[in-house]
Design a protein around this motif. Structure first.
Motif, PDB file in Angstrom:
ATOM      1  N   GLU A  54      10.777 -19.621 -12.747  1.00  0.00           N
ATOM      2  CA  GLU A  54       9.410 -18.350 -13.135  1.00  0.00           C
ATOM      3  C   GLU A  54       8.716 -18.819 -11.525  1.00  0.00           C
ATOM      4  O   GLU A  54       7.624 -18.245 -11.497  1.00  0.00           O
ATOM      5  N   GLU A  55       8.853 -20.439 -11.784  1.00  0.00           N
ATOM      6  CA  GLU A  55       7.625 -21.163 -11.714  1.00  0.00           C
ATOM      7  C   GLU A  55       7.408 -21.387  -9.715  1.00  0.00           C
ATOM      8  O   GLU A  55       9.027 -21.135  -9.591  1.00  0.00           O
ATOM      9  N   LYS A  56       6.832 -20.991  -8.597  1.00  0.00           N
ATOM     10  CA  LYS A  56       6.794 -20.283  -7.568  1.00  0.00           C
ATOM     11  C   LYS A  56       6.595 -21.960  -6.666  1.00  0.00           C
ATOM     12  O   LYS A  56       7.730 -21.609  -5.484  1.00  0.00           O
ATOM     13  N   GLU A  57       6.309 -22.519  -6.951  1.00  0.00           N
ATOM     14  CA  GLU A  57       6.308 -24.239  -6.370  1.00  0.00           C
ATOM     15  C   GLU A  57       6.696 -24.810  -6.490  1.00  0.00           C
ATOM     16  O   GLU A  57       6.590 -24.823  -8.044  1.00  0.00           O
ATOM     17  N   ILE A  58       7.249 -26.040  -6.558  1.00  0.00           N
ATOM     18  CA  ILE A  58       7.406 -27.472  -7.218  1.00  0.00           C
ATOM     19  C   ILE A  58       6.557 -28.354  -6.901  1.00  0.00           C
ATOM     20  O   ILE A  58       6.801 -29.277  -8.105  1.00  0.00           O
ATOM     21  N   ARG A  59       6.010 -28.306  -5.986  1.00  0.00           N
ATOM     22  CA  ARG A  59       5.202 -29.508  -5.713  1.00  0.00           C
ATOM     23  C   ARG A  59       3.717 -27.737  -4.792  1.00  0.00           C
ATOM     24  O   ARG A  59       4.590 -26.863  -4.050  1.00  0.00           O
ATOM     25  N   PRO A  60       2.493 -28.365  -4.652  1.00  0.00           N
ATOM     26  CA  PRO A  60       2.046 -27.607  -4.240  1.00  0.00           C
ATOM     27  C   PRO A  60       1.796 -27.034  -2.952  1.00  0.00           C
ATOM     28  O   PRO A  60       2.695 -27.929  -1.210  1.00  0.00           O
ATOM     29  N   GLY A  61       2.504 -25.426  -2.261  1.00  0.00           N
ATOM     30  CA  GLY A  61       2.498 -26.045  -0.879  1.00  0.00           C
ATOM     31  C   GLY A  61       4.162 -25.562  -0.886  1.00  0.00           C
ATOM     32  O   GLY A  61       4.478 -25.187  -0.123  1.00  0.00           O
ATOM     33  N   GLU A  62       4.992 -25.877  -1.899  1.00  0.00           N
ATOM     34  CA  GLU A  62       6.520 -26.235  -1.463  1.00  0.00           C
ATOM     35  C   GLU A  62       7.236 -24.885  -2.797  1.00  0.00           C
ATOM     36  O   GLU A  62       6.580 -25.533  -3.603  1.00  0.00           O
ATOM     37  N   VAL A  63       8.053 -24.457  -1.316  1.00  0.00           N
ATOM     38  CA  VAL A  63       8.932 -22.981  -2.366  1.00  0.00           C
ATOM     39  C   VAL A  63       9.306 -24.137  -3.127  1.00  0.00           C
ATOM     40  O   VAL A  63      10.196 -24.709  -2.656  1.00  0.00           O
ATOM     41  N   LEU A  64       9.369 -23.669  -4.401  1.00  0.00           N
ATOM     42  CA  LEU A  64      10.630 -23.608  -5.680  1.00  0.00           C
ATOM     43  C   LEU A  64      11.158 -23.148  -4.751  1.00  0.00           C
ATOM     44  O   LEU A  64      12.137 -21.623  -4.783  1.00  0.00           O
ATOM     45  N   LYS A  65      12.706 -23.466  -4.837  1.00  0.00           N
ATOM     46  CA  LYS A  65      14.310 -22.640  -4.169  1.00  0.00           C
ATOM     47  C   LYS A  65      14.776 -22.381  -5.562  1.00  0.00           C
ATOM     48  O   LYS A  65      14.875 -23.120  -6.513  1.00  0.00           O
ATOM     49  N   PRO A  66      16.095 -21.682  -5.381  1.00  0.00           N
ATOM     50  CA  PRO A  66      17.135 -21.431  -6.609  1.00  0.00           C
ATOM     51  C   PRO A  66      17.877 -22.558  -6.904  1.00  0.00           C
ATOM     52  O   PRO A  66      17.838 -23.102  -5.620  1.00  0.00           O
ATOM     53  N   MET A  67      18.356 -23.156  -8.012  1.00  0.00           N
ATOM     54  CA  MET A  67      19.649 -24.146  -8.186  1.00  0.00           C
ATOM     55  C   MET A  67      21.115 -23.287  -8.021  1.00  0.00           C
ATOM     56  O   MET A  67      21.346 -22.665  -9.490  1.00  0.00           O
ATOM     57  N   ILE A  68      21.910 -24.702  -7.844  1.00  0.00           N
ATOM     58  CA  ILE A  68      23.137 -23.705  -8.007  1.00  0.00           C
ATOM     59  C   ILE A  68      23.660 -24.293  -9.596  1.00  0.00           C
ATOM     60  O   ILE A  68      23.547 -24.951  -8.950  1.00  0.00           O
ATOM     61  N   LEU A  69      24.027 -23.486 -10.416  1.00  0.00           N
ATOM     62  CA  LEU A  69      24.397 -24.317 -11.996  1.00  0.00           C
ATOM     63  C   LEU A  69      26.169 -25.165 -10.819  1.00  0.00           C
ATOM     64  O   LEU A  69      27.081 -23.789 -11.520  1.00  0.00           O
ATOM     65  N   ASN A  70      26.312 -26.135 -10.999  1.00  0.00           N
ATOM     66  CA  ASN A  70      27.911 -26.512 -11.263  1.00  0.00           C
ATOM     67  C   ASN A  70      28.521 -26.080 -12.930  1.00  0.00           C
ATOM     68  O   ASN A  70      27.548 -25.809 -13.610  1.00  0.00           O
ATOM     69  N   ALA A  71      29.547 -26.801 -12.477  1.00  0.00           N
ATOM     70  CA  ALA A  71      30.300 -26.158 -14.780  1.00  0.00           C
ATOM     71  C   ALA A  71      29.787 -27.381 -15.122  1.00  0.00           C
ATOM     72  O   ALA A  71      29.384 -26.897 -16.303  1.00  0.00           O
ATOM     73  N   THR A  72      28.938 -28.786 -14.828  1.00  0.00           N
ATOM     74  CA  THR A  72      28.066 -29.687 -16.323  1.00  0.00           C
ATOM     75  C   THR A  72      27.000 -28.771 -16.255  1.00  0.00           C
ATOM     76  O   THR A  72      26.575 -28.491 -17.549  1.00  0.00           O
ATOM     77  N   ASN A  73      26.657 -28.607 -15.523  1.00  0.00           N
ATOM     78  CA  ASN A  73      24.584 -27.917 -15.949  1.00  0.00           C
ATOM     79  C   ASN A  73      25.114 -26.170 -16.149  1.00  0.00           C
ATOM     80  O   ASN A  73      24.332 -25.918 -17.288  1.00  0.00           O
ATOM     81  N   SER A  74      26.649 -25.916 -15.750  1.00  0.00           N
ATOM     82  CA  SER A  74      26.452 -24.351 -16.692  1.00  0.00           C
ATOM     83  C   SER A  74      26.575 -24.491 -18.472  1.00  0.00           C
ATOM     84  O   SER A  74      26.110 -23.976 -19.111  1.00  0.00           O
ATOM     85  N   LYS A  75      27.724 -25.743 -18.311  1.00  0.00           N
ATOM     86  CA  LYS A  75      28.008 -26.251 -19.884  1.00  0.00           C
ATOM     87  C   LYS A  75      26.422 -26.754 -20.653  1.00  0.00           C
ATOM     88  O   LYS A  75      26.818 -26.722 -21.318  1.00  0.00           O
ATOM     89  N   THR A  76      26.125 -27.167 -19.984  1.00  0.00           N
ATOM     90  CA  THR A  76      24.700 -27.769 -20.550  1.00  0.00           C
ATOM     91  C   THR A  76      23.641 -26.606 -20.974  1.00  0.00           C
ATOM     92  O   THR A  76      23.174 -26.014 -21.847  1.00  0.00           O
ATOM     93  N   LEU A  77      23.089 -25.420 -20.144  1.00  0.00           N
ATOM     94  CA  LEU A  77      23.137 -24.316 -20.741  1.00  0.00           C
ATOM     95  C   LEU A  77      23.295 -23.694 -21.367  1.00  0.00           C
ATOM     96  O   LEU A  77      23.088 -23.116 -21.873  1.00  0.00           O
ATOM     97  N   LYS A  78      24.890 -23.581 -21.627  1.00  0.00           N
ATOM     98  CA  LYS A  78      25.593 -22.547 -22.599  1.00  0.00           C
ATOM     99  C   LYS A  78      25.359 -23.499 -23.587  1.00  0.00           C
ATOM    100  O   LYS A  78      25.014 -22.903 -24.945  1.00  0.00           O
TER     101      LYS A  78
END
Length: 171
Positions: A54-78
């Motif tokens: 939802e956030e558009k910037e990671i810091r002022p003036g710096e666009v926040l990119k999408p993040m690839i969810l590897n298996a570990t991060n996918s399990k964490t979200l599960k």
């Protein structure tokens, strides 16, 4: 110079995805959606679980990119959502941090991780216009701060301001 103002060497290798070069300290973000999509780097023909925020910037003036969810991060979200379905992994707040000891291709390197702990509630201020208006609407709908405070933290000063703005709108 502190780390937040320095330039990471990996910034030279422009990537369409969030990387350890982008995260200088644990960062709380809100996932807006997760999709299964083709690798945007075009280095592979693989499909990845990809989180958008939802956030558009990671810091002022710096666009926040999408993040690839590897298996570990996918399990964490599960585990955080109590659901194995990526369609259910939306509107959840997570803390993204850099783990210096991620195994990738037989090597140890820096990698992004999602904390298995839910972050503290977001501190709401009137500066966040859309969220502030949503909080006011919830207060008016329910007639109390209880439902608002279930979602966000608000200082006592801002609680009083919210109540005043809602009562001014009625008068």
């Amino acid at each position: 110079m502190n780390a937040a103002k320095k330039t990471h060497y990996r910034k030279a290798f422009d990537s369409p995805y969030l990387s350890s070069a982008d995260i200088v300290e644990p960062t709380v973000l809100t996932i807006s959606r997760v999709t299964l999509e083709l690798d945007k780097t075009k280095k592979t023909k693989d499909h990845f679980n990809t989180a958008y925020f939802e956030e558009k910037e990671i810091r002022p003036g710096e666009v926040l990119k999408p993040m690839i969810l590897n298996a570990t991060n996918s399990k964490t979200l599960k585990n955080l959502t109590n659901s194995p379905f990526i369609d259910d992994w939306k509107s959840i707040r997570v803390t993204v941090y850099v783990d210096p000891k991620v195994r990738f291709g037989g090597q140890m390197m820096e990698g992004l991780r999602i904390s298995p702990n839910k972050p503290d509630k977001r501190q709401l201020t009137p500066d966040e216009t859309e969220t502030w208006e949503n909080a006011k609407a919830a207060y008016k709908r329910y007639g109390s701060l209880e439902k608002v405070l279930a979602k966000v933290s608000i200082t006592e000063e801002h609680r009083q301001q919210l109540i005043k703005e809602c009562s001014d709108a009625v008068a």
